[in-house]
Write a protein that holds these residues in place. Structure first.
Motif, PDB file in Angstrom:
ATOM      1  N   GLN A  10       0.803  -1.222   0.000  1.00 52.31           N
ATOM      2  CA  GLN A  10       0.000   0.000   0.000  1.00 52.31           C
ATOM      3  C   GLN A  10       0.841   1.280   0.000  1.00 52.31           C
ATOM      4  O   GLN A  10       0.310   2.381  -0.071  1.00 52.31           O
ATOM      5  N   ASP A  12       2.747   4.347  -1.198  1.00 54.90           N
ATOM      6  CA  ASP A  12       2.816   5.189  -2.390  1.00 54.90           C
ATOM      7  C   ASP A  12       4.201   5.824  -2.392  1.00 54.90           C
ATOM      8  O   ASP A  12       4.470   6.751  -1.635  1.00 54.90           O
ATOM      9  N   ASP A  14       5.489   7.800  -4.318  1.00 56.39           N
ATOM     10  CA  ASP A  14       5.476   9.190  -4.770  1.00 56.39           C
ATOM     11  C   ASP A  14       4.754  10.131  -3.815  1.00 56.39           C
ATOM     12  O   ASP A  14       4.684  11.333  -4.067  1.00 56.39           O
ATOM     13  N   ALA A  15       4.208   9.599  -2.723  1.00 53.73           N
ATOM     14  CA  ALA A  15       3.483  10.444  -1.770  1.00 53.73           C
ATOM     15  C   ALA A  15       4.426  11.494  -1.189  1.00 53.73           C
ATOM     16  O   ALA A  15       5.558  11.198  -0.827  1.00 53.73           O
ATOM     17  N   VAL A  40       0.730   6.207   2.717  1.00 52.88           N
ATOM     18  CA  VAL A  40      -0.203   5.845   1.652  1.00 52.88           C
ATOM     19  C   VAL A  40      -0.615   7.103   0.879  1.00 52.88           C
ATOM     20  O   VAL A  40      -0.650   7.100  -0.340  1.00 52.88           O
ATOM     21  N   CYS A  41      -0.882   8.199   1.605  1.00 51.65           N
ATOM     22  CA  CYS A  41      -1.368   9.413   0.931  1.00 51.65           C
ATOM     23  C   CYS A  41      -0.571  10.675   1.221  1.00 51.65           C
ATOM     24  O   CYS A  41      -0.799  11.695   0.584  1.00 51.65           O
TER      25      CYS A  41
END
Length: 97
Positions: A10, A12, A14-15, A40-41
């Motif tokens: 999960q 990311d 690139d977050a 994740v975000c």
């Protein structure tokens, strides 16, 4: 409790950090102790030693299990679901100034 995180899929890569401070605390005129970043975000929130525990609240609300320290010099991660801490040296660490 697991001895490994089962949620690494999960992440990311690139977050980016949503802020350099806990915007939720600022909005209510509160302060924080330390900051954490959702991996994740990118949501930045305050730690569980802070009065409002916004990083944990983010997990409870949206279910993103992975966060890392957003403190200078710290590179540890935490999985809320598996209740395990770890490091991932191949991924960038972030911190507020």
């Amino acid at each position: 409790m697991s001895d490994t995180c089962t949620h690494l899929d999960q992440i990311d890569r690139d977050a980016q950090p949503s802020s350099q401070e806990c915007d939720q605390c600022l909005a209510i005129g509160s302060t924080w102790v330390h900051l954490r970043m959702c991996r994740v975000c990118g949501q930045v929130g305050c730690c569980d030693s802070s009065p409002n525990k916004h990083a944990s609240a983010h997990f409870a609300t949206v279910g993103h299990p992975l966060m890392s320290s957003f403190e200078p010099g710290e590179d540890w991660w935490w999985c809320f679901t598996d209740q395990v801490g770890f490091t991932l040296p191949d991924l960038p660490s972030y911190s507020h100034p």
